[in-house]
Enzyme design. Sequence first.
Site, short mmCIF file in Angstrom:
data_model
loop_
_atom_site.label_atom_id
_atom_site.label_comp_id
_atom_site.label_asym_id
_atom_site.label_seq_id
_atom_site.Cartn_x
_atom_site.Cartn_y
_atom_site.Cartn_z
N TYR A 1 0.26 -9.49 1.59
CA TYR A 1 -0.74 -8.68 2.25
C TYR A 1 -2.08 -9.38 2.08
O TYR A 1 -2.68 -9.35 1.00
CB TYR A 1 -0.76 -7.30 1.59
CG TYR A 1 -1.68 -6.30 2.23
CD1 TYR A 1 -1.25 -5.49 3.27
CD2 TYR A 1 -2.98 -6.15 1.76
CE1 TYR A 1 -2.10 -4.56 3.85
CE2 TYR A 1 -3.84 -5.20 2.33
CZ TYR A 1 -3.38 -4.42 3.37
OH TYR A 1 -4.22 -3.48 3.94
N GLN B 1 -5.66 -9.52 2.89
CA GLN B 1 -6.87 -8.87 3.40
C GLN B 1 -8.11 -9.50 2.79
O GLN B 1 -8.93 -10.08 3.49
CB GLN B 1 -6.79 -7.38 3.09
CG GLN B 1 -8.01 -6.58 3.54
CD GLN B 1 -7.82 -5.09 3.28
OE1 GLN B 1 -6.88 -4.46 3.77
NE2 GLN B 1 -8.69 -4.54 2.47
N SER C 1 -14.44 -5.37 -0.99
CA SER C 1 -14.52 -3.93 -0.74
C SER C 1 -14.85 -3.62 0.71
O SER C 1 -14.31 -2.68 1.30
CB SER C 1 -15.60 -3.31 -1.63
OG SER C 1 -15.28 -3.51 -2.98
N THR D 1 -9.62 -2.21 -9.86
CA THR D 1 -10.33 -2.99 -8.86
C THR D 1 -9.56 -3.05 -7.53
O THR D 1 -10.14 -2.86 -6.47
CB THR D 1 -10.58 -4.42 -9.40
OG1 THR D 1 -11.24 -4.32 -10.66
CG2 THR D 1 -11.41 -5.23 -8.44
N GLU E 1 -6.93 -2.09 -4.43
CA GLU E 1 -6.77 -0.84 -3.68
C GLU E 1 -8.02 0.02 -3.79
O GLU E 1 -7.93 1.25 -3.91
CB GLU E 1 -5.56 -0.05 -4.18
CG GLU E 1 -4.25 -0.50 -3.60
CD GLU E 1 -4.26 -0.48 -2.09
OE1 GLU E 1 -4.63 0.55 -1.51
OE2 GLU E 1 -3.91 -1.52 -1.49
C1 LIG Z 1 -4.95 -8.64 -9.61
C2 LIG Z 1 -5.45 -8.46 -8.21
C3 LIG Z 1 -4.57 -8.41 -7.17
C4 LIG Z 1 -5.02 -8.31 -5.86
N1 LIG Z 1 -4.10 -8.31 -4.82
C5 LIG Z 1 -4.56 -8.31 -3.54
C6 LIG Z 1 -3.64 -8.43 -2.45
O1 LIG Z 1 -2.42 -8.51 -2.65
N2 LIG Z 1 -4.15 -8.49 -1.18
C7 LIG Z 1 -5.49 -8.41 -0.94
O2 LIG Z 1 -5.87 -8.46 0.21
N3 LIG Z 1 -6.38 -8.28 -1.95
C8 LIG Z 1 -5.95 -8.23 -3.24
N4 LIG Z 1 -6.86 -8.12 -4.29
C9 LIG Z 1 -8.28 -8.04 -4.00
C10 LIG Z 1 -8.83 -6.64 -4.26
O3 LIG Z 1 -8.38 -5.77 -3.29
C11 LIG Z 1 -10.37 -6.70 -4.33
O4 LIG Z 1 -10.71 -7.45 -5.45
C12 LIG Z 1 -10.95 -5.31 -4.42
O5 LIG Z 1 -10.87 -4.72 -3.18
C13 LIG Z 1 -12.40 -5.29 -4.89
O6 LIG Z 1 -13.20 -6.01 -4.04
P1 LIG Z 1 -14.15 -7.15 -4.57
O7 LIG Z 1 -13.38 -8.01 -5.48
O8 LIG Z 1 -14.76 -7.74 -3.38
O9 LIG Z 1 -15.27 -6.40 -5.42
P2 LIG Z 1 -16.78 -6.15 -5.00
O10 LIG Z 1 -16.82 -5.13 -3.94
O11 LIG Z 1 -17.47 -7.43 -4.76
O12 LIG Z 1 -17.32 -5.48 -6.33
C14 LIG Z 1 -18.35 -6.03 -7.15
C15 LIG Z 1 -19.19 -4.89 -7.68
O13 LIG Z 1 -19.94 -4.32 -6.60
C16 LIG Z 1 -19.82 -2.92 -6.60
N5 LIG Z 1 -19.92 -2.42 -5.24
C17 LIG Z 1 -19.36 -2.92 -4.12
N6 LIG Z 1 -19.68 -2.16 -3.06
C18 LIG Z 1 -20.47 -1.16 -3.50
C19 LIG Z 1 -21.12 -0.05 -2.87
N7 LIG Z 1 -21.02 0.16 -1.58
N8 LIG Z 1 -21.84 0.78 -3.65
C20 LIG Z 1 -21.94 0.56 -4.96
N9 LIG Z 1 -21.35 -0.47 -5.61
C21 LIG Z 1 -20.62 -1.33 -4.88
C22 LIG Z 1 -18.49 -2.65 -7.25
O14 LIG Z 1 -18.46 -1.36 -7.83
C23 LIG Z 1 -18.38 -3.75 -8.28
O15 LIG Z 1 -19.01 -3.32 -9.47
C24 LIG Z 1 -6.40 -8.21 -5.59
C25 LIG Z 1 -7.30 -8.22 -6.66
C26 LIG Z 1 -6.85 -8.35 -7.95
C27 LIG Z 1 -7.84 -8.38 -9.08
#
Ligand SMILES: Cc1cc2nc3c(=O)[nH]c(=O)nc-3n(C[C@H](O)[C@H](O)[C@H](O)COP(=O)(O)OP(=O)(O)OC[C@H]3O[C@@H](n4cnc5c(N)ncnc54)[C@H](O)[C@@H]3O)c2cc1C
Lengths: 667, 667
Positions: free
Chosen positions: B139, B141, B148, B425, B427
Site C-alpha cells: 500500500y 501512499q 499526514s 503514527t 494510519e
Molecule cells: C512503521 C511504519 C509503517 C508504515 N507503513 C506505511 C505503509 O504501509 N504505507 C504507507 O503509505 N505509509 C506507511 N507509513 C507512513 C505513515 O502512514 C505516516 O508516517 C503517517 O501517516 C504520519 O505521517 P508523517 O510521517 O508525514 O508525519 P507528519 O504529519 O509529518 O508529522 C510530524 C508532526 O507534525 C504534526 N502534524 C502534522 N499535521 C498536523 C496538523 N494539521 N496539526 C497539528 N499537527 C500536525 C504531527 O502531529 C507530528 O507531530 C508507515 C509509517 C511507519 C512509521
Amino acid sequence: MEALEGGADYLADERKKTQFDVDAMKIFWAGGRHEFQIADRMARLVASDPEFKKDHRAMLGRKELFKNTLRKTAHAWKRINELRLTEEEASLLRFFVDEPAFTDLHWGMFIPAIKGQGTEEQQKKWLPMAYRMQIIGCYAQTELGHGSNVQGLETTATFDPETDEFIINSPTLTSCKWWPGGLGKVSTHAVVYARLITDGEEHGVHGFIVQLRSLDDHLPLPGITVGDIGMKFGNGAYNSMDNGVLRFDHVRIPRDQMLMRVLQVTREGKVVQSNIPRQLIYGTMVYVRQVIVYDASRALSRAVCIATRYSAVRRQFGSQNGRETQVIDYKTQQSRLFPLLASAYAFRIVANWLTWLYKDVTERLQAKDFSTLPEAHACTAGLKSLTTSVTADGIEECRKLCGGHGYLCSSGLPELFAVYVPACTYEGDNIVLLLQVARFLMKTVAELGSGKQLAGTIAYMGRAEHLMQSCCSVQKAEDWSNPDVIVEAFEARSLRMSVTCAKSLSQFSNPEEGFQELQADLAGAALAHCQLIVVSKFLEKMQEDIPGEGVKQQLQALCGIYALSVLKKHLGDFLSTGCISPTQASLANDLLRSLFSQVRPNAIALVDAFNYTDHFLASALGRYDGNVYPKLYEEAWKDPLNESVVPDGYHEYIRPMLKQQLRSSRL
Amino acid sequence: MEALEGGADYLADERKKTQFDVDAMKIFWAGGRHEFQIADRMARLVASDPEFKKDHRAMLGRKELFKNTLRKTAHAWKRINELRLTEEEASLLRFFVDEPAFTDLHWGMFIPAIKGQGTEEQQKKWLPMAYRMQIIGCYAQTELGHGSNVQGLETTATFDPETDEFIINSPTLTSCKWWPGGLGKVSTHAVVYARLITDGEEHGVHGFIVQLRSLDDHLPLPGITVGDIGMKFGNGAYNSMDNGVLRFDHVRIPRDQMLMRVLQVTREGKVVQSNIPRQLIYGTMVYVRQVIVYDASRALSRAVCIATRYSAVRRQFGSQNGRETQVIDYKTQQSRLFPLLASAYAFRIVANWLTWLYKDVTERLQAKDFSTLPEAHACTAGLKSLTTSVTADGIEECRKLCGGHGYLCSSGLPELFAVYVPACTYEGDNIVLLLQVARFLMKTVAELGSGKQLAGTIAYMGRAEHLMQSCCSVQKAEDWSNPDVIVEAFEARSLRMSVTCAKSLSQFSNPEEGFQELQADLAGAALAHCQLIVVSKFLEKMQEDIPGEGVKQQLQALCGIYALSVLKKHLGDFLSTGCISPTQASLANDLLRSLFSQVRPNAIALVDAFNYTDHFLASALGRYDGNVYPKLYEEAWKDPLNESVVPDGYHEYIRPMLKQQLRSSRL
Ligand SMILES: Cc1cc2nc3c(=O)[nH]c(=O)nc-3n(C[C@H](O)[C@H](O)[C@H](O)COP(=O)(O)OP(=O)(O)OC[C@H]3O[C@@H](n4cnc5c(N)ncnc54)[C@H](O)[C@@H]3O)c2cc1C
Ligand SMILES: Cc1cc2nc3c(=O)[nH]c(=O)nc-3n(C[C@H](O)[C@H](O)[C@H](O)COP(=O)(O)OP(=O)(O)OC[C@H]3O[C@@H](n4cnc5c(N)ncnc54)[C@H](O)[C@@H]3O)c2cc1C
C-alpha cells in the site's frame, strides 16, 4: 559548523528571526566561557577525527559493535594522552565520542568508589594504576536477585584469620553479580559489594577490590565465572557496553582489599569503626546524581534539537506563503515541544546549581557539619528521579513529534531513547527514590512547629502557616509572569500535599503500614516538591545578571513555559489543594500560549545554542542546515538489505510462493 | 501450557488465591467460546512447530533477520494451505508467529484497498491472484515529503489518451514513496496513490495498481527504482519488514489499473463520478481502525502479563513471612500496573464493540444511510489515537516496572515496545486524529439546540442543558462505584470542555485561525470525549450477563480502576470544569486504592486469562511458571559475545592499554 559544508542553509530564514545573541546563549548553556570553549574544542576534535566516525552502529552485529567500541575507546585514550588532556577535557572527549563503554564505569564508578571508600593507603596503591589504565575496574553491586535493596545482597565475604584473607563467594544463583557495566568482557578488577562475615558474625554490606582476570592473558582467575548478560534495548545503544554476570566460587583476596575507610577488619578479624564518619559516603552519591541530572539536560536537549529543527523543515497541510505549513507552527506541536525545550534549559540550570551544592556539602563534611546532608540527599535523589523520567519520556515524545521519519534509526532518536532509558532505573529506581524523598518530607512535616531550623530546599516549609492558607492573587494572564506568584503557588501545592499525606498517615496506628498504603500519594507529594525545586532554581537564576542581548528575555520565557506547563500537567494537584482557582488556571493557559508564540521565532536559535555538531547529533532530521530529505534518502541505501536488488531468500521463499498455485486454500 | 514442563510452578501460591473462574474469563477475553478455541488452537500450533521457534531475533543482523522472516512467512503460508485454514484462522496463525512481514500489508492493506476501491471487474481480476499469493502487494501512499496530508502527495498519474495508459511519475525527490511495508524487497505490485491528471487538469489523489517487479526474476520493471529505507527502532522489532522507497520514472500502466469504483476515467480521458458514493471508502477506515484498537489490547495485555507475573516473583525490601516483599504488593507498583491491566480489558471490550459498529456502518452504507458515518468516523479515529497512545506508553511503563531486568531483550519488553510504537503514527498521526475528532465535536456543539438528533457516542451532548449544571452526588467513597455517577462525571467533563472550546472559538473573527490557536485545548477536549466512550462501553458491557463464577465482579473492579485512574490522571479537567469537588476527588482516590487491593489476589489469574503461551510472550520474566532467574541466566550465555572468554579486540585494543604505561597523561 561542519554541517554547512554542503552549501545552502535551509534554516537560514529561521535563523534570521532570532531576537537574541546566540553566542552569549551558548556560553550561558555551557555554564561559562571556559566551559564553552573546552566543550566546543572537544566536540570539534571528535567530529573531525575519522577514527570517531559514526559508523552505522544500528546495523552492526553485537560482536562487531563491541569490537568497534573497543577500537574507539583505545583511540580516545591515545588522543587523551597525546594531547595531554585534563580530566575535564578527557571526560568531554569521551562524551562526544558518544558510545557507552567500560571506561564510563572505570572513571565514573570504580575510581570514585576507591576514592570515597578506600583508606589513604589503598588510594595510593590502586589509584595510580587505575589512572594509567593498567588495571580496568567496574562497580559490582547489583545481583541477579537483588537490586534496589542493597542490604539484601547475598554475596559473602568471609574473613579467614588463618590466611588473613577474605573468601568471596556466591552461594546461590540469585547471588550472581548481574548488570555491572564493563564487567562482562573487559574489567580486570571490580569493587564487589558483599556481606562481611567475621567469626560467624554478619557486619552488613561492604566493598572489596577483587581482581577478576589475569593481567597477562585476560583469562578469568580461578573460581571466577564471568560473562556478558546479553542484548539490551535497541540497536547499537547500550549494547556496546559489556554489562556482566559474575559468579564467585570461594575466591580469596588479601584482607587489605576490603575498602576500609569507614570500617576496618583487623588482622585478628575484629571489626572496628574508623574515625571517619559514615556520612562521607553520601557525598559521593550527591556527586554521582549531579552528573546524572547534567546528563539528563544533555540527552533531552539533543532530542529537542533534532525535533525542533525537523519541525521547522517539515511541512504538512494548510498554507504559508503558498507552501504547506511548517509543523512547528501548529500549536499542538508547540505545546508538546516547547515545554521540553524549556525543561532542557531548566535541568541544565539545576545541574549547575547541584555542582554548587556538592561543593557546599563537601566543605561541610570536611568541617564535620552533617546538618545539611539529609536535605541534600533527598534533594539530589528527587532531582535524579524527576529529570531522568522527564528526559526519557521527552526523548520519545520528540521522536513522535517527527512523525514516521522519527522511527528510522537515521533520525538518531531511537538509539538516543534506548541508550537513555536505563537512567530511570540505575543509581536508584525512580520510584524508590521518590519514596525516599517522601520519607524525608514526612519527617520534616512532623517536626514543623518544633522550632527546628529549616534550610535549603525545604526552607519554605518553615512558612507552613502562611502557605496553608495563602491565596493566589492572579487576576489576569500577565500576573502569572510574576515570579513570586509562581513560587508561592508551587510552594503551597507542595506543602499542602505533604501535609495531607501526613494527616492521612497519622490515622494509621502503624505508621509503616500507613506509609505502604499511601505510597502512591506520597510519591505524588515528593514529585511536587521536586518540581518546586526546579522552578525555584530557574527563577533564582533569573534574578542574576545574564550577559548577552535578549538572552535573559528568552530564558524568562522558557522559565514561564516550564513552570506553567508543569502547572497545566498537574492541574489536579493545584486545584484540589485550593492553591489556585479554575479561572486562574485558565489564565495560566492563556499566558502559556502567548509564551509559545514568543519563543517560536527563536526556537531554532535556542537549540543552536546547545552547540551540538552534526557528528554528535547523528541525525538526518536534526542537521544544522535542515537539508533533511537528501540525507534520509542517502542513508536508506546504505542498509545491508540494499546490497542486492533481489533479496537473499527470494529463491527459497518468495519465488515458490509466487509460482506454486496452492490449491487447497479455503481463503 | 507448555511452560509447565519444567516442573514446579513458582506462581502456584498466587494462582491459589484466585477468586474467579479463569476459564470463563478466557472466553470473555477472547470474545466467545469459538473465538477462544481457534485462538488457543492457533497459538499452540505455532508454539509447537519448531519452524516457528523464536530465534533470538535481537541478535540477528538485518539480512539474517529478514531472511529468517521470509522463511517463517513461507512456512506459515504452507501450513495455512495444508491445514486449509479459514481467513480468521490464518490471520491468527500469522499473529502468533509474531514477526512483522510483508504479508501484513498484503492481507491487511493491499487486498482491502482493491476490495474497497476496485470495481467488480477489477476485483475479479486481481483478488484471486492476490488470495493465492501469485502476486504480492503493498500500500504505497506516504511519500518522503508527504505523510499526514494525503492531498499534498506529489506523485502524478497522467492519462495518455494516445496509448490509453497512465504515466506514473515521481517528479521530485520528496515525491518518492517512502515507508510502505513490504515494498522494499518483496512486493510485486502496489496500490499507488497519485494525483490524477487528464488533459492538463488535476482531479485529486487516487489509487492505481502498479506492477513493480517482474514475476519471472523479481527484478524491478523499467522506470522503477525500489529499495529498503533502512533500519528502524529496536533490535529485531520492525526490521523484519521491508519498508520501502519507490521512485517512478514515467512508468506506464493500462488505464484499467486505476481503481475506479468511485471515480472513472473513460477511454477519452473524461473523468466520471460513478454512482457509488464516495463515503464507502470510510467504511474501510472504520474497519482498519477497529483492527488497530484490537491490536492495542493485544499488545498492552502482553506487556501487562509479563510485568504482572514478574512483579509477583520479584522481591525487594521489607518482609513477608521472613522473605522480602513481592514488589506487586507495593502500592506504587499497583498504581502503575493495575490501571494498565484495566486498560487492556477496557480496550478489548471497546474493540469488540467496534466490530459491531463496523457491521452497523456497513449495513447502513449498503442501504445508502450515511447519517451515522461522521460520528462513526470520529469515534474510530479518536479511539485509534487513544488506545495506541496509552498502549505505547503502557508497554514502556511495564518495562520500567520490571526494574533493570526489563531492559534486557530477554525480558521481551524492549522489542514489544519498539515494534508497537509506530502504531501511534501510521494510519493517522495520533494528534492529527484528535484534531479531527475536535472538529467534529465543535460542529456538534455548534448545532446544539438546532433540534438535530444526536445518536451514538455523541447522544449525551443532547443532554447539554442538564450536563452543564449537573452536580456530582458522591458523598462517600463507595458512591463512586455507581455507574451512573461515573458516566455523568465523564459526560459532564467532556461536554463542558467542548463547550468551553466552542466559546473561545467564537471569539475569533476567523474561525480557522481560532482553531489553530486553540489546537492544544481542542485536542484535550477530544481526548476527554474518547475516554468517555471507553468508560461508557465498559460500563454498558457490565450491564450484560457474563457467565462464570466471579468473572463479572473482577471485570467490575477493573472497570472502576479504569475510570477512576483516568479521573485521577486528568483530575485538572474534572475540577476546573466543576464536575466534581476536591473532596469527591479524594474519595475517588480512596475507592481506587481499595479496588487495587481487591484485584491484587486475582492479578496473576487475570493475566493468565489472556491465554498467552510462553512461546508468544518470549520473555524470561513473563514465564507462566514464574521460574525467572534460571531462564535469565541461561539466555545470557547465548550472546555472541560469550562465544569466547577473551573478547575479540582484546589483543588490538585492551592489552596495549593495560601494558603500555602512557606517560604523558595529565590525569
Ligand atoms: C512503521 C511504519 C509503517 C508504515 N507503513 C506505511 C505503509 O504501509 N504505507 C504507507 O503509505 N505509509 C506507511 N507509513 C507512513 C505513515 O502512514 C505516516 O508516517 C503517517 O501517516 C504520519 O505521517 P508523517 O510521517 O508525514 O508525519 P507528519 O504529519 O509529518 O508529522 C510530524 C508532526 O507534525 C504534526 N502534524 C502534522 N499535521 C498536523 C496538523 N494539521 N496539526 C497539528 N499537527 C500536525 C504531527 O502531529 C507530528 O507531530 C508507515 C509509517 C511507519 C512509521
Ligand atoms: C543499563 C544498566 C546498567 C547498570 N549498571 C550497573 C553497574 O554498573 N553496577 C551495578 O551494581 N548495577 C548496575 N545496574 C543495576 C541497577 O543499579 C539496578 O537495576 C537498579 O538499582 C534497580 O534495581 P532492580 O533492577 O533490582 O529493580 P527492582 O528494585 O527489582 O524494581 C522492580 C520494581 O519494583 C519496584 N520497587 C522496588 N522496591 C520498592 C519499594 N520499596 N517500594 C515500592 N516499589 C518498589 C520498583 O519501583 C520497580 O518498579 C545497571 C542497570 C542497568 C539497567
